[in-house]
Scaffold this active site. Structure first.
Site, short mmCIF file in Angstrom:
data_model
loop_
_atom_site.label_atom_id
_atom_site.label_comp_id
_atom_site.label_asym_id
_atom_site.label_seq_id
_atom_site.Cartn_x
_atom_site.Cartn_y
_atom_site.Cartn_z
N GLU A 55 0.52 0.58 13.62
CA GLU A 55 -0.53 1.54 13.28
C GLU A 55 -0.18 2.94 13.75
OE1 GLU A 55 -2.82 1.21 11.28
OE2 GLU A 55 -2.90 -0.95 11.03
N TYR A 138 -9.74 5.88 13.55
CA TYR A 138 -9.08 5.02 12.57
C TYR A 138 -8.31 3.90 13.23
CZ TYR A 138 -5.43 2.97 9.93
OH TYR A 138 -4.60 2.02 9.43
N ASP A 156 -9.22 5.17 6.39
CA ASP A 156 -8.02 6.00 6.35
C ASP A 156 -8.01 6.73 5.02
OD1 ASP A 156 -7.46 3.94 4.58
OD2 ASP A 156 -5.32 4.23 4.83
N CYS A 211 -4.27 2.58 -6.48
CA CYS A 211 -5.14 3.75 -6.57
C CYS A 211 -4.54 4.90 -5.78
CB CYS A 211 -6.53 3.40 -6.05
SG CYS A 211 -7.81 4.61 -6.43
N CYS A 218 -4.42 2.49 -13.03
CA CYS A 218 -5.73 1.88 -13.23
C CYS A 218 -5.67 0.55 -13.99
CB CYS A 218 -6.66 2.86 -13.92
SG CYS A 218 -6.95 4.38 -12.98
N CYS A 221 -5.66 -2.32 -11.65
CA CYS A 221 -6.68 -2.30 -10.59
C CYS A 221 -7.76 -3.36 -10.80
CB CYS A 221 -7.34 -0.92 -10.52
SG CYS A 221 -8.55 -0.79 -9.18
N CYS A 227 -15.08 0.79 -12.07
CA CYS A 227 -14.74 2.06 -11.41
C CYS A 227 -15.48 3.24 -12.05
CB CYS A 227 -13.24 2.30 -11.46
SG CYS A 227 -12.74 3.84 -10.66
#
Length: 333
Positions: A55, A138, A156, A211, A218, A221, A227
């Site tokens: 991270e 975060y 994030d 995305c 798309c 997705c 969406c």
DNA sequence: AACACGGGGCC
DNA sequence: GGCCCAGTGTT
């Protein structure tokens, strides 16, 4: 053309309807289980420490660049106590060119705190995580979720973008994360703990693979049918031009060049260089080699303003060196 | 809220 | 050449 959130700061924080949300809460975790990349810090045998290291490295840094550094790092310092005991010069060299080297220094400090205050175990509690150096909102949420399987609100840049598009029809989230946006996103997280982890991981992965900021795919997705942004014809797909921090000719650029010279050292010698920003200093236990001195002299010749070079070098090789090494450091002219 | 902070790769 | 990338800490 700027998008509407740029023109008008008052964003509509409408949530998806109950039916839609319920569908997303099944689709996203399912998509993650099927499509997620096999990253080493996602493997079942990865320790919480390994997740924490990933991270920190992934802050503002793409996955592909982190992968090799993470592998080396974990082989070398498999537990917090190992890193805590490592010489800072080794730490910075292992960080290599990941960028923002202060992250490496803070990670070492965090490792020391984990060793001293938490018995060498990465805390599970977000507030305790948040108290460690280099861990903000975060990262605390991400470690709670991905290292410990806890339910948390991970926000994030990826998740913020996916939610902005799918749920609100905006091309991009507002520049700054507000408490309003945080609470809005928190309300979408599935109640079930195990599902919530895959929700967070799945939204993040969706933002990274599908995305994306530049050219969203798309057609691939799982949320395409729902969406809001896609239904509206993807308004504002042309990224608005925002003011950027200048780079060329700045102290920051020169600092990067000097840092590269300092990193190149191989012989470990007694005491310390200092790496400092406006947040303070940290020692790098090594001294300069002949070739490093030459490289710095070369930079000095290239730089039209010697005083500026002095300021940068003094910033990096700072005051504390004078305490530890009374002769100080003399740079060749 | 606005800045500072690395470095590399992509369009 | 500007933007983007699993942000954080300071002012």
């Amino acid at each position: 053309m700027p998008n509407s959130s740029t023109l008008n700061p008052s964003v509509r924080w409408d949530s998806p309807g109950p039916g839609t949300l319920r569908r997303w809460q099944a689709l996203i975790p399912g998509w993650f289980a099927a499509e997620a990349r096999d990253l080493p810090w996602r493997r079942p045998d990865c320790t919480p420490w390994g997740v924490l290291v990933s991270e920190i490295m992934l802050q503002q840094t793409p996955v592909v660049r982190v992968l090799p550094r993470w592998e080396d790092w974990m082989r070398r310092w498999p537990a917090p106590a190992d890193l805590a005991a490592a010489p800072t010069g080794d730490v910075l060299r292992a960080w290599d060119r990941l960028g923002y080297p202060r992250r490496a220094l803070r990670l070492k400090e965090a490792a020391a705190a984990i060793t001293a205050r938490h018995g060498g175990k990465v805390p599970e509690d977000e507030a305790e995580l948040r108290a460690l150096p280099g861990i903000g909102e975060y990262t605390a949420a991400a470690v709670a979720a991905f290292a410990h399987g806890r339910r948390s609100t991970v926000l994030d840049t990826n998740i913020r973008r996916v939610l902005a598009r799918a749920a609100r029809g905006e091309a991009a989230p507002p520049p700054a994360l507000s408490r309003t946006e945080y609470r809005w996103a928190a309300a979408l997280v599935p109640e079930d703990e195990a599902v919530s982890v895959r929700w967070n991981a799945g939204l993040m992965e969706l933002g990274a693979l599908v995305c994306t900021a530049r050219s969203p795919r798309c057609t691939a997705c799982p949320l395409a049918a729902d969406c809001t942004w896609l239904a509206a014809g993807r308004p504002g797909a042309e990224a608005p031009t925002v003011r950027k921090q200048t780079w060329h000719g700045t102290d920051r650029q020169l600092r990067g060049a000097v840092l590269a010279v300092l990193r190149a050292g191989d012989a470990a010698v007694p005491r310390g260089l200092l790496v400092s920003g406006r947040e303070g200093t940290a020692s790098v236990p090594e001294s300069l080699t002949e070739s490093q001195l030459e490289a710095l002299a070369r930079l000095r010749r290239l730089n039209p303003d010697p005083a500026r070079m002095d300021r940068i070098v003094t910033g990096l090789i700072g005051d504390r060196l004078a305490q530890e090494n009374p002769e100080g450091l003399t740079l060749p002219d």
